[in-house]
Design an enzyme around this catalytic site. Structure first.
Site, PDB file in Angstrom:
ATOM      1  N   GLY A   1       5.867  -6.851  11.633  1.00  0.00           N
ATOM      2  CA  GLY A   1       5.062  -5.857  12.331  1.00  0.00           C
ATOM      3  C   GLY A   1       5.833  -5.265  13.498  1.00  0.00           C
ATOM      4  CB  ALA A   2       6.068  -5.179  16.548  1.00  0.00           C
TER       5      ALA A   2
ATOM      6  CD  GLU B   1       8.856 -11.798  20.359  1.00  0.00           C
ATOM      7  OE1 GLU B   1       8.563 -11.124  19.360  1.00  0.00           O
ATOM      8  OE2 GLU B   1       8.991 -13.038  20.314  1.00  0.00           O
ATOM      9  CG  ASN B   2      13.842  -6.711  20.507  1.00  0.00           C
ATOM     10  OD1 ASN B   2      14.211  -7.770  20.046  1.00  0.00           O
ATOM     11  ND2 ASN B   2      13.521  -5.669  19.758  1.00  0.00           N
TER      12      ASN B   2
ATOM     13  CD  GLU C   1       5.458  -7.806  18.962  1.00  0.00           C
ATOM     14  OE1 GLU C   1       6.267  -8.582  19.493  1.00  0.00           O
ATOM     15  OE2 GLU C   1       4.921  -8.032  17.851  1.00  0.00           O
TER      16      GLU C   1
ATOM     17  CD  GLU D   1       5.577 -15.162  17.177  1.00  0.00           C
ATOM     18  OE1 GLU D   1       4.653 -14.372  17.447  1.00  0.00           O
ATOM     19  OE2 GLU D   1       6.773 -14.868  17.370  1.00  0.00           O
TER      20      GLU D   1
HETATM   21 ZN   LIG Z   1       5.142 -12.551  18.085  1.00  0.00          ZN
END
Ligand SMILES: [Zn+2]
Length: 847
Positions: free
Chosen positions: A266-267, A269-270, A301, A323
């Site tokens: 999905g994405a 989190e940088n 995120e 998570e």
């Molecule tokens: Zn995550």
């Protein structure tokens, strides 16, 4: 040979020896379209001079290695994707000059050329261990450092990383240097680089701690679909909520969100540089559940900026916490801070179901998994880690109370900012804040696997009131733990055509049987609902009267969360062969038309499609599938014009269409016949209709025609899926080659193919793919890499062919296989799905 694996013990040894002062990373993205130049300078100290260690660099051609000024021979030092470093000094400088490869699997530095306009887009994806595919690293989360990126790129590109994007310094020949300031201290896996001809929009968030610049980026061909105003609104709502709730300023300066192509998850989190799949910028009408989910991803995120990026797990053992927390926090924030105030209902209807499903597979594991090496981490990136973990945190919040939970968190962020921690650190912060002992709670919820089932047990007196009411808790024989559950119990009666809650109590369930004396003397209700309010994570059962109430009139229940629990109970009972699939299909047909929860509308029809196609007894199947198809068509026609229900029912009807009448109607919709009132036959819906016709073997030239009209990556992916869904031996063979065997097929295209490949009712043409699947399972991990292999083995398993013969051949394969452990895991899961289907079919045969 360690290869690309890394054990927890190796990481602990390396962390004890090293402190990484800084990285300087010089990347040249102008050296070609296959590789880029990567020079890394790492300054680090060693506690034991003279000791040895290793650095990581994967899939690279190394030209030069210098350690403390001494040149080392790459051919002997860079072996098996590691750089052996011996004779360390107290202070060290390592310089490695290499060429690294662009990726087409979404791992490392992914390169994409947009078929719509030929423009080039790059983005990095490093979690879990893939920064080492782009620069030289000590790849483990607890060796945090500061990173300085110097990137040479075409001067008209956007170049984005964790630090604010600098002004380009022209180098001539159309190239420029983008010299970034050093980052905050962070782990390698949340560093990032996004570069290319991206479209950029800047805005700001003004908050209690000052201004945060907000960037949004996407491909040029998606600019019309970048709904910046909405995205900025959600982002601001998220920041305002989290800065207040966590009582800690956003730690990374600016916040860019980049919508990128062919993205695996999905994405990600940088830190300050979040990447998201660009399907979240839809070009066609999507239901509200889509936007509700996108909002949850944005907030997930953002929560990681604190939980994960500011305070980071020491090792991947605590991946679950990372998570699960982000999951819990995003739904909590969605409800508290955005328009999606029913998100816990959506969670119950959709996300939580994925946790229940995964927890009943043979591969289930404790939430706190023993991630002793990277291979273990890769396979545990699953819905136990996300959905079950978030559900269990929700139960923990009910257990300690939200105020104490938040107080513990705030202290935790302050105590461990920019450092690493373990779960015990969070637990002791929560114990201190709440005054409750939590070690025992953690043991039963986090260190054991499996889902409990809660069922009512009662006796009635002569007046029809409860003379006794208890909650019976059971567990699967393989996962026998019984747990403590804080639950609500609701009693609902039919009053004036509605199901109205008469009584609600909360109680602690413990052990096999918990009496509920508070409800003795209450008249038996039409619906008795355990886990009302959905605090705990457990399957619930409905007694006979309650199930009858649900089947005849679930839509009379006004509370969407209570409905979600009943929908979930009925689906669990169907999957567990305690309710006939035929009855479940009837329940959905009778009640889904009145469902109002966005996720309820979107997801429940797909469960009923599965029930009709897979869980019905073979002798009922034709009849039930046809009833389902007709019923969905009728619901689509009756739905409110322009509503989400209309769109979802049309999609579901199309996917189930097999009759001449339905197929002809789909054709005329595609050919421009008047549509349903309020229904836009837009590009994505057109592809749904084309795919439905393809699956029925009557697409003709429609796939090619549609692709000619939609020359985008999305169009290519839809076309590949439509081709794979045809009941045609040549089409299946080509789809199998591209999806399961060919490593050069781009990740998202391959995913579209394998998702479409196995279709119910295509038994003859699919029969050869049982043997093919089992053959491929032995080699796919090595051929396709972790991500593509997981997707391929998960979705291409021939569950739709469920039969005793299939069960026997899979068992025989399992008895003799030498396939890699993760591949075997997927085959075992597939076998469990087949066995579940056979049991459900047997139950349905009695209906
Ligand atoms: Zn995550």
């Amino acid at each position: 040979m360690p290869g690309t694996n890394l054990t927890r013990d190796e990481a602990a040894t390396r962390a004890a020896l090293l402190d990484v002062t800084s990285y300087t990373i010089d990347l040249d993205l102008t050296t070609g379209d296959k590789t880029f130049a990567s020079t890394t300078t790492i300054s680090f100290t060693a506690t034991t001079p003279g000791a040895s260690t290793f650095a990581d660099l994967v899939g690279a051609v190394v030209h030069e290695i210098t350690l403390n000024g001494e040149s080392l021979d790459p051919s002997t030092v860079h072996v098996d994707d590691r750089l052996e470093l011996t004779g360390l000094q107290a202070e060290n400088t390592l310089v490695v000059r290499a060429d690294c490869a662009y990726s087409h699997t979404g791992e490392g530095l992914h390169r994409f050329v947009d078929p719509a306009d030929g423009r080039v887009y790059l983005y990095s994806q490093f979690e879990v261990p893939d920064a080492r595919r782009v620069f030289t690293t000590f790849e483990q989360p607890d060796l945090k450092s500061v990173f300085t990126f110097n990137v040479t790129a075409p001067e008209d590109w956007k170049v984005v990383s964790n630090s604010p994007s600098p002004a380009p310094q022209p180098l001539g020949d159309g190239k420029a240097l983008f010299a970034f300031a050093p980052t905050q201290r962070m782990s390698t896996y949340i560093t990032a680089l996004v570069a290319g001809e991206y479209h950029e929009v800047q805005d700001v968030y003004e908050g209690k701690y000052g201004t945060i610049p907000l960037g949004h980026y996407c491909r040029q061909s998606l600019v019309p679909y970048l709904d910046t105003e909405e995205l900025v609104k959600l982002t601001r709502q998220g920041f305002a909520f989290f800065e207040e709730a966590f009582d800690y300023p956003y730690p990374f300066g600016k916040y860019d969100q980049l919508y990128v192509p062919e993205y695996n998850m999905g994405a990600m989190e940088n830190a300050g540089c979040v990447t998201l799949r660009d399907e979240y910028l839809p070009r066609s009408r999507q239901p509200r559940s889509f936007y509700e989910f996108r909002c949850s991803v944005i907030l997930h995120e953002m929560a990681h900026m604190w939980f994960g990026d500011l305070v980071t797990m020491k090792w991947w053992d605590d991946l679950w916490l990372n998570e699960s927390f982000a999951e819990w926090a995003c739904y909590h924030a969605e409800v508290e801070a955005t328009e999606y105030t029913d998100s816990w209902t959506g969670f119950a209807n959709a996300r939580k179901q994925t946790g229940y499903r995964q927890d009943q597979l043979p591969s289930t594991h404790p939430i706190a998994a023993d991630n002793f090496d990277l291979h273990a981490v890769e396979v545990n990136f699953d819905m136990i880690t996300y959905a079950k973990g978030a559900s269990v945190l929700k139960q923990l919040v009910a257990w300690v109370g939200i105020d104490d939970f938040m107080a513990g968190l705030r202290q935790y962020f302050k105590d461990h900012a920019f450092g690493n921690s373990e779960f015990t650190d969070l637990l002791s912060a929560l114990e201190k804040a709440s005054g409750r002992e939590l070690a025992g709670w953690a043991e039963e919820w986090l260190r054991t696997a499996g889902v409990n089932t809660l069922a009512p047990e009662f006796e009635l007196d002569a007046e029809g009131a409860y003379s006794r009411l208890a909650v019976r808790q059971t567990a699967h024989a393989d996962w026998p733990t019984l747990r403590r559950h804080r639950i609500g119990i609701g009693l609902y009666d039919e009053v004036g055509g509605r199901l109205v809650r008469r009584t609600y109590v909360e109680t602690d369930v413990e052990g096999a049987l918990t009496e509920v004396p508070e409800l003795v003397g209450e008249k038996q209700p039409d619906l008795l609902l355990l886990n009302d309010s959905d605090h705990t994570y457990a399957k619930i059962r409905l007694d006979e009267r309650s199930l009858a109430t649900a089947v005849s009139g679930l839509s009379k229940l006004d509370d969407s969360l209570a409905r979600a629990l009943v929908w979930g109970a009925a689906w669990d009972m169907t999957r567990d062969a305690e309710m006939a699939a035929t009855d479940y299909v009837d329940l959905v047909l009778a009640n889904i038309g009145a469902e109002t929860d966005a996720w309820g509308v979107s997801r429940i029809p797909s469960t009923a499609s599965t029930a009709a196609a897979l869980y019905t007894a073979p002798e009922h199947r034709e009849e039930v599938r046809s009833r389902w198809e007709k019923g969905m068509h009728a619901l689509a026609l009756a739905a409110e014009p322009g509503s989400d229900s209309q769109l979802t029912f049309v999609r579901t009807w199309a996917a189930s269409a097999r009759s001449e009448e339905s197929l002809a109607a789909l054709e005329s919709l595609l050919d421009g016949a008047p549509s349903l009132d309020g229904l836009a036959v837009d590009q994505d819906l057109r592809w749904s209709l084309v795919t439905a016709l393809a699956a029925a073997g009557r697409a003709g030239t429609r796939i090619d025609d549609e692709l000619a009209a939609d020359a985008t990556i999305s169009g290519q992916e839809h076309a590949a899926a439509a081709r794979a869904s045809q009941p045609d031996a040549a089409a299946k063979a080509e789809a199998w080659r591209a999806g399961m065997l060919d490593a050069s097929t781009p990740n998202e295209t391959a995913r579209s193919i394998v998702l479409a490949f196995m279709r119910a009712g295509q038994d003859d043409v699919l029969a050869p793919y049982v043997a093919e699947y089992l053959e491929v399972a032995g080699s796919v991990w090595e051929n396709l890499g972790t991500h593509r292999a997981s997707v391929a083995l998960n979705y291409a398993f021939p569950t739709v062919l469920a039969s005793p013969e299939l069960e026997a051949s899979v068992q025989e394969w399992l008895a003799t296989t030498t396939a890699p452990v993760p591949a075997v895991r997927f085959v075992r899961e597939g076998l469990a799905d087949v066995q579940r289907a056979l049991a459900a079919q047997a139950r349905d045969a009695q209906a």
